[in-house]
Design a protein around this motif. Structure first.
Motif, PDB file in Angstrom:
ATOM      1  N   LEU A 158       0.994   6.578  -6.721  1.00 61.13           N
ATOM      2  CA  LEU A 158      -0.127   7.490  -7.001  1.00 61.13           C
ATOM      3  C   LEU A 158       0.299   8.934  -6.839  1.00 61.13           C
ATOM      4  O   LEU A 158      -0.076   9.796  -7.642  1.00 61.13           O
ATOM      5  N   ARG A 159       1.058   9.202  -5.801  1.00 59.15           N
ATOM      6  CA  ARG A 159       1.531  10.575  -5.605  1.00 59.15           C
ATOM      7  C   ARG A 159       2.436  11.011  -6.744  1.00 59.15           C
ATOM      8  O   ARG A 159       2.342  12.155  -7.210  1.00 59.15           O
TER       9      ARG A 159
ATOM     10  N   ARG B 197       0.831  -1.209   0.000  1.00 59.15           N
ATOM     11  CA  ARG B 197       0.000   0.000   0.000  1.00 59.15           C
ATOM     12  C   ARG B 197       0.861   1.254   0.000  1.00 59.15           C
ATOM     13  O   ARG B 197       0.537   2.237  -0.677  1.00 59.15           O
ATOM     14  N   ALA B 198       1.943   1.203   0.766  1.00 61.35           N
ATOM     15  CA  ALA B 198       2.843   2.367   0.788  1.00 61.35           C
ATOM     16  C   ALA B 198       3.438   2.628  -0.594  1.00 61.35           C
ATOM     17  O   ALA B 198       3.512   3.776  -1.044  1.00 61.35           O
TER      18      ALA B 198
ATOM     19  N   GLN C 191       0.202  11.651  -9.662  1.00 64.19           N
ATOM     20  CA  GLN C 191      -0.501  12.918  -9.479  1.00 64.19           C
ATOM     21  C   GLN C 191       0.410  14.098  -9.769  1.00 64.19           C
ATOM     22  O   GLN C 191      -0.018  15.088 -10.373  1.00 64.19           O
TER      23      GLN C 191
ATOM     24  N   THR D 223       2.102   1.709  -3.437  1.00 64.77           N
ATOM     25  CA  THR D 223       1.013   2.175  -4.301  1.00 64.77           C
ATOM     26  C   THR D 223       0.730   3.651  -4.065  1.00 64.77           C
ATOM     27  O   THR D 223       0.526   4.419  -5.017  1.00 64.77           O
ATOM     28  N   ILE D 224       0.725   4.042  -2.786  1.00 63.62           N
ATOM     29  CA  ILE D 224       0.489   5.454  -2.467  1.00 63.62           C
ATOM     30  C   ILE D 224       1.595   6.331  -3.046  1.00 63.62           C
ATOM     31  O   ILE D 224       1.344   7.400  -3.615  1.00 63.62           O
ATOM     32  N   ASP D 225       2.843   5.866  -2.931  1.00 60.83           N
ATOM     33  CA  ASP D 225       3.960   6.625  -3.517  1.00 60.83           C
ATOM     34  C   ASP D 225       3.808   6.743  -5.029  1.00 60.83           C
ATOM     35  O   ASP D 225       4.055   7.812  -5.609  1.00 60.83           O
TER      36      ASP D 225
END
Length: 387
Positions: A171-172, A164-165, A175, A167-169
């Motif tokens: 996504l950021r 998840r970490a 973005q 994936t979040i990185d």
């Protein structure tokens, strides 16, 4: 994630360690008394304080292996000196720490070795009695199964958290890239908008200034001071309008021709300016009851009329041009600019910055532009804008 979870790991270890120490104190002492077991429990606590906490903070495998070796060796020694010890309570914290601190493969191997070592010590304490072997093997297999299941569960939780970490990185990062693309696109669109504004206003105004100055020079050359004065006055008015337009473009406000005027009045003023500057007869007519269209649609209509009249002046060799704004249709407003000039064959039509700008403006408000012409039959530009 580890920084957030470390207080919980410390709390669980402290609770389990205190429980094991209390049970050791109140339980019947082994053959060698309570002192060896309590001392070895102290060794485990010291190992966690010095090695275990550092392993969790740094995620360094060397510290993790050193802590695990010391802790499990001390617990195995407690089992050796006190066969009836209840210090096995530390299993509930040492096994999760093993899986949390070292890679999965080594944690699984360590679990098997630890369970086997404790089973062997227990069997040795029965003087290798055959009738005790079955019980020891069953309890060892249960301990191993539970330990492996708990370890794999912990490992899966950690893996999912890391996934998840990541994936979040990702996504950021995506973005950030999208924001950069949007910003670049916004800059590009703004440049195109300003280019169209300059082309439709300032460039055409400067063209008028050049034409009027030449007319003024010709009037002076033939001694017609009155005509030269009129041309100079028109030059001043055109330059003043251009200055206002430049200020409004910078401020991103409504075009100067629409300031404090209706769209019909702005078109009439535009036609009057063309007639006075060039001698071209420009007739403006508004059909139907005018309705407010909003700033964007009215700007598109006005700019299209400006571009069409500019093309008539430069290319059509026309004597008359008619500008008609029709509000009669229920769902749309139609602007028509028709001249009696030389026209052109449809196959000879060439797109340019002005016509491209007109089409782009119309598309922005959901409208459409059509240009009709034939040699010797003049040219007609039709703009349809939805209400």
């Amino acid at each position: 994630m580890w920084r957030r979870q470390q207080p919980y790991w410390h709390a669980v270890f402290a609770i389990v360690w205190v429980a094991a120490a209390v049970v050791t104190l109140i339980d019947d002492p082994g053959p060698r008394g309570r002192a060896p077991s309590l001392a070895l429990l102290g060794v485990i606590a010291m190992a966690y304080a010095v090695l275990g906490t550092r392993a969790m903070t740094s995620r360094d495998l060397r510290w993790a292996v050193a802590y695990q070796v010391v802790a499990w060796s001390a617990l195995l020694a407690i089992q050796w000196v006190d066969p009836s010890t209840q210090a096995w309570l530390l299993y509930f914290t040492l096994f999760p720490q093993l899986w949390a601190m070292v890679p999965t493969r080594w944690a699984a191997i360590g679990t098997v070795l630890v369970v086997a070592a404790f089973a062997f010590v227990r069997w040795a304490q029965t003087d290798f009695a055959t009738d005790s072997l079955t019980e020891i093997l069953i309890s060892g297999m249960i301990s191993m199964g539970l330990s492996l299941s708990l370890g794999l569960f912990i490992n899966r939780l950690v893996s999912e958290a890391e996934s998840r970490a990541e994936t979040i990185d990702a996504l950021r990062a995506t973005q950030a890239k999208l924001a950069t693309v949007e910003r670049d696109r916004g800059v590009h669109e703004e440049r195109e908008r300003i280019s169209r504004e300059i082309h439709d206003t300032l460039a055409q105004g400067f063209t008028s200034v050049v034409a009027l100055s030449r007319a003024a020079q010709a009037a002076l050359a033939r001694g017609d001071a009155g005509a030269a004065g009129e041309r100079l006055a028109l030059i001043e008015a055109t330059a003043s309008d251009n200055l206002d337009e430049a200020r409004l473009i910078v401020a991103e406000l409504t075009p100067g021709h629409l300031q404090s005027r209706t769209l019909g009045e702005a078109l009439e003023r535009l036609g009057a300016a063309v007639s006075s500057e060039t001698g071209l007869r420009a007739a403006v007519r508004v059909a139907g009851e005018p309705v407010p269209l909003g700033g964007s649609a009215e700007v598109v209509i006005l700019r299209t009329a400006q571009e069409a009249l500019s093309n008539v002046r430069r290319h059509a060799s026309a004597a008359r041009v008619d500008v008609t704004l029709v509000y009669d249709r229920p769902d749309e407003v139609v602007l028509t600019v028709r001249d009696d000039g030389q026209g052109f064959a449809p196959g000879d039509a060439r797109s340019g910055f002005g016509l491209d700008g007109v089409q782009a403006r119309a598309a922005e408000v959901g409208g459409a532009v059509q240009v009709l012409s034939e040699p010797g039959g003049g040219t007609t530009l039709v703009l349809v804008v939805p209400r």
